[in-house]
Design an enzyme around this catalytic site. Structure first.
Site, mmCIF file in Angstrom:
data_model
loop_
_atom_site.group_PDB
_atom_site.id
_atom_site.type_symbol
_atom_site.label_atom_id
_atom_site.label_comp_id
_atom_site.label_asym_id
_atom_site.label_seq_id
_atom_site.Cartn_x
_atom_site.Cartn_y
_atom_site.Cartn_z
ATOM 1 N N LYS A 137 0.833 -1.213 0.000
ATOM 2 C CA LYS A 137 0.000 0.000 0.000
ATOM 3 C C LYS A 137 0.863 1.256 0.000
ATOM 4 C CE LYS A 137 -1.575 1.562 4.021
ATOM 5 N NZ LYS A 137 -1.224 2.966 4.297
ATOM 6 N N ASN A 138 1.867 1.292 0.855
ATOM 7 C CA ASN A 138 2.636 2.532 0.995
ATOM 8 C C ASN A 138 3.489 2.840 -0.233
ATOM 9 O OD1 ASN A 138 1.476 2.993 3.417
ATOM 10 N ND2 ASN A 138 3.229 2.357 4.658
ATOM 11 N N ARG A 140 -3.649 10.884 4.289
ATOM 12 C CA ARG A 140 -2.553 11.854 4.381
ATOM 13 C C ARG A 140 -1.642 11.739 3.167
ATOM 14 N NH1 ARG A 140 1.205 12.275 7.451
ATOM 15 N NH2 ARG A 140 0.828 14.168 8.566
ATOM 16 N N CYS A 158 -2.821 12.584 12.912
ATOM 17 C CA CYS A 158 -3.651 11.417 12.693
ATOM 18 C C CYS A 158 -3.634 10.589 13.963
ATOM 19 C CB CYS A 158 -3.215 10.643 11.457
ATOM 20 S SG CYS A 158 -1.892 9.526 11.746
ATOM 21 N N ARG A 190 2.578 14.025 13.367
ATOM 22 C CA ARG A 190 3.076 13.854 12.002
ATOM 23 C C ARG A 190 3.312 15.147 11.196
ATOM 24 N NH1 ARG A 190 0.352 8.384 9.765
ATOM 25 N NH2 ARG A 190 2.258 8.352 8.566
ATOM 26 N N PRO A 191 4.283 15.959 11.622
ATOM 27 C CA PRO A 191 4.604 17.166 10.841
ATOM 28 C C PRO A 191 5.194 16.827 9.473
ATOM 29 C CG PRO A 191 6.205 16.828 12.605
ATOM 30 C CD PRO A 191 5.140 15.789 12.789
ATOM 31 N N ASP A 234 7.407 19.192 7.931
ATOM 32 C CA ASP A 234 8.379 20.261 7.734
ATOM 33 C C ASP A 234 9.551 19.848 6.832
ATOM 34 O OD1 ASP A 234 8.686 18.650 10.221
ATOM 35 O OD2 ASP A 234 10.651 19.588 10.266
ATOM 36 N N GLN A 235 9.951 18.577 6.892
ATOM 37 C CA GLN A 235 11.097 18.152 6.086
ATOM 38 C C GLN A 235 10.763 18.107 4.585
ATOM 39 O OE1 GLN A 235 14.270 17.701 7.601
ATOM 40 N NE2 GLN A 235 12.973 18.666 9.145
ATOM 41 N N ASP A 289 5.174 0.082 11.905
ATOM 42 C CA ASP A 289 3.890 -0.439 11.434
ATOM 43 C C ASP A 289 3.658 -1.891 11.851
ATOM 44 O OD1 ASP A 289 3.381 1.985 10.320
ATOM 45 O OD2 ASP A 289 3.548 1.355 8.233
ATOM 46 N N ARG A 305 -8.564 0.191 5.260
ATOM 47 C CA ARG A 305 -7.693 1.150 4.565
ATOM 48 C C ARG A 305 -6.457 0.458 4.004
ATOM 49 N NH1 ARG A 305 -5.483 5.444 8.185
ATOM 50 N NH2 ARG A 305 -4.145 5.359 6.391
HETATM 51 C C1 UD1 Z 1 5.365 6.315 6.385
HETATM 52 C C2 UD1 Z 1 4.311 5.247 6.255
HETATM 53 C C3 UD1 Z 1 3.824 4.829 7.629
HETATM 54 C C4 UD1 Z 1 4.991 4.411 8.504
HETATM 55 C C5 UD1 Z 1 6.068 5.482 8.528
HETATM 56 C C6 UD1 Z 1 7.323 5.062 9.252
HETATM 57 C C7 UD1 Z 1 3.289 5.805 4.156
HETATM 58 C C8 UD1 Z 1 2.089 6.314 3.444
HETATM 59 N N1 UD1 Z 1 3.206 5.781 5.480
HETATM 60 O O1 UD1 Z 1 4.749 7.439 6.990
HETATM 61 O O2 UD1 Z 1 2.900 3.742 7.461
HETATM 62 O O3 UD1 Z 1 4.522 4.209 9.823
HETATM 63 O O4 UD1 Z 1 6.446 5.828 7.186
HETATM 64 O O5 UD1 Z 1 7.844 3.904 8.684
HETATM 65 O O6 UD1 Z 1 4.252 5.389 3.559
HETATM 66 N N2 UD1 Z 1 8.720 13.635 10.649
HETATM 67 C C9 UD1 Z 1 8.912 14.976 10.956
HETATM 68 N N3 UD1 Z 1 8.892 15.883 9.922
HETATM 69 C C10 UD1 Z 1 8.682 15.520 8.622
HETATM 70 C C11 UD1 Z 1 8.496 14.163 8.333
HETATM 71 C C12 UD1 Z 1 8.510 13.236 9.362
HETATM 72 O O7 UD1 Z 1 9.087 15.345 12.102
HETATM 73 O O8 UD1 Z 1 8.682 16.385 7.750
HETATM 74 C C13 UD1 Z 1 8.774 12.626 11.732
HETATM 75 C C14 UD1 Z 1 7.429 11.923 11.959
HETATM 76 O O9 UD1 Z 1 6.600 12.649 12.837
HETATM 77 C C15 UD1 Z 1 7.876 10.599 12.520
HETATM 78 C C16 UD1 Z 1 9.199 10.330 11.774
HETATM 79 O O10 UD1 Z 1 9.641 11.588 11.315
HETATM 80 O O11 UD1 Z 1 8.162 10.722 13.891
HETATM 81 C C17 UD1 Z 1 9.075 9.366 10.615
HETATM 82 O O12 UD1 Z 1 8.016 9.755 9.782
HETATM 83 P P1 UD1 Z 1 7.944 9.384 8.245
HETATM 84 O O13 UD1 Z 1 8.981 8.367 7.912
HETATM 85 O O14 UD1 Z 1 7.923 10.636 7.450
HETATM 86 O O15 UD1 Z 1 6.523 8.687 8.133
HETATM 87 P P2 UD1 Z 1 5.478 8.859 6.950
HETATM 88 O O16 UD1 Z 1 6.168 8.999 5.647
HETATM 89 O O17 UD1 Z 1 4.453 9.869 7.344
#
Ligand code: UD1
Length: 430
Positions: free
Chosen positions: A22-23, A93, A117, A122-123, A125-126, A305, A397
């Site tokens: 899915k991801n 998202r 969520c 889940r920011p 910013d990056q 996950d 989902r």
């Molecule tokens: C993706 C997966 C999700 C999985 C997660 C971690 C999808 C659609 N979802 O979510 O199922 O649980 O990877 O393997 O692929 N963070 C920041 N700023 C940012 C981006 C991330 O602070 O700009 C933090 C997040 O809050 C979290 C960590 O970085 O604590 C990792 O998040 P991230 O790898 O980005 O997860 P997703 O891509 O949202």
């Protein structure tokens, strides 16, 4: 409202076919609109998140043809609108991947800002930092992210934390930027690699995906492609834990065993036998499982996950286990429901201390989020008596025909929508 009703206590035995990830599919569907030619995607899972994103893509003007349950053709040449409706981002998202895709192709995108969520705040910013480094002006107005650029140019980007979403979103936009982009501290998850492979199949030039430095040389345009999505390691891991928790014997087919190594290692540590084949793993749990510690980490560490599923398994293992969640702050919501089934778990901050119990008993519980919901279904399958799981919309989902696949393994469960159906099930199973 749909629910699952389960009569637990049967070891799950047999074979299960794993679908596409899915991801990976969410990001690849977004990337598919980056060419004006037709892209054919196969091994798409038929789950709600994917179907909603297909709708979002067609809503901005792309042509979407569902060829069969797992195949879709997408043509992005007819896109008229670079702004995505809030309806879609509210439901998934991951429609924020359209930001990177539209910005790369049209140098302009408008996507509502996703809120928090169920598993944490889940920011993003990056992601935005990456787009800005590529030369885009990024504003947040009226709840939406508006990104635009005259021209995108390559940049050297250091991610502050390992983020799957930011790595993929930046990779997409940079594929159509001028010059060379380097992403340092990139995520190494198999779906990052799958998205890079897909973009490369459309003519992008991405190297290093799967390591922590990804190098992208921008190209002017992308072309048609036919691509099959990688198997879903989390769906596979969920069935592996189902075998462990129900003392079963499951052959999990159509997987890449390498992607499952962190899960395999934990299951072996607690006493399961795991046999690896070219494209399958067999998990056998023939004795009482024993305690271990688990800490979630970016790939190749133990996946967040898969945290609830191992949590449920350890709730039934002998001794005290410690599970530490280091990625998301709110991923222990399943613990309260599990305690109502007889588990002995205490959560302190990002740590769960699990004292294994000899058995669980069925209860009426509700699914707090996607993976926690799947984990609670496993708990119901392992528990004595009847379990009813509410809010299965979360599970749908991300798991295709979860009840069908589990029933094929001997689970006594059904999807029901009324009290009458619940009574009928209870009469049938005795
Ligand atoms: C993706 C997966 C999700 C999985 C997660 C971690 C999808 C659609 N979802 O979510 O199922 O649980 O990877 O393997 O692929 N963070 C920041 N700023 C940012 C981006 C991330 O602070 O700009 C933090 C997040 O809050 C979290 C960590 O970085 O604590 C990792 O998040 P991230 O790898 O980005 O997860 P997703 O891509 O949202």
């Amino acid at each position: 409202m749909e629910q699952y009703i389960i009569k637990g206590g049967n070891p799950l035995v047999g074979e299960v076919e794993i679908g596409g990830a899915k991801n990976a599919a969410l990001a690849i569907l977004a990337a598919a609109i980056m060419t004006d030619e037709t892209v054919c995607l196969d091994n798409l899972p038929d789950v709600n998140d994917i179907n909603v994103l297909l709708e979002a893509i067609s809503c901005i003007g792309a042509q979407v043809e569902r060829v069969d349950r797992h195949t879709a053709k997408i043509n992005g040449s007819t896109i008229e609108d670079v702004s995505v409706d809030y309806e879609y981002i509210k439901k998934i998202r991951a429609s924020y991947y359209l930001l990177g895709a539209l910005l790369g192709k049209y140098k302009k995108a408008e996507v509502p800002l996703p809120g928090g969520c169920n598993i944490g705040s889940r920011p993003i910013d990056q992601h935005l930092k990456g787009f800005r480094a590529l030369g885009a002006k990024v504003d947040i107005r009226h709840g939406a992210i508006i990104a635009q650029a005259e021209n995108l140019h390559g940049a050297h980007i250091f991610l502050d934390m390992v983020s799957v979403g930011a790595t993929i979103n930046i990779m997409m936009a940079a594929s159509m930027a001028e010059g060379r982009t380097i992403i340092e501290n990139a995520a190494k998850e198999p779906h990052v690699v799958d998205v890079a492979n897909f973009l490369n199949s459309m003519g992008a030039n991405i190297k290093g995906a799967g390591t922590d430095v990804v190098r992208i040389r921008g190209v002017e345009s992308l072309h048609k492609s036919t691509y099959s999505i990688v198997p879903d390691m989390i769906e596979a891991g969920t069935f592996m834990c189902a075998a462990a928790a129900t003392k079963g014997d499951i052959m999990v087919k159509n997987v890449i065993p390498k992607h499952l190594e962190a899960i395999t290692a934990k299951l072996e540590e607690i006493g399961c036998e795991v046999e690896e084949f070219d494209d399958a793993v067999r998990v056998v749990a023939s004795k009482r499982l024993t305690r271990t510690h688990v800490k979630t980490l970016p790939y190749p560490g133990y996946p967040t996950d898969m945290q609830p599923q191992i949590g449920v398994t350890l709730a039934l293992a002998e001794g005290t286990s410690i599970v530490t969640e280091s990625i998301f702050e709110n991923r222990f919501k399943y613990v309260d429901e599990l305690s109502r089934m007889g588990a002995n778990i205490k959560v302190e901050g990002n740590t769960a201390i699990i004292d294994g119990v000899g058995g669980l008993t069925g209860a009426r519980i509700s699914s707090p989020d996607l993976r926690a919901g799947a984990a609670l279904v496993i708990a119901g399958l392992a528990a004595e008596g009847i379990t009813i799981v509410d809010d299965i919309v979360y599970i749908q989902r991300g798991y295709e025909d979860f009840e069908g696949k589990l029933s094929n393994l001997g689970a006594e469960m059904e999807k029901v929508t009324s009290e009458k159906e619940i009574q009928k099930f209870k009469l049938r199973v005795g």
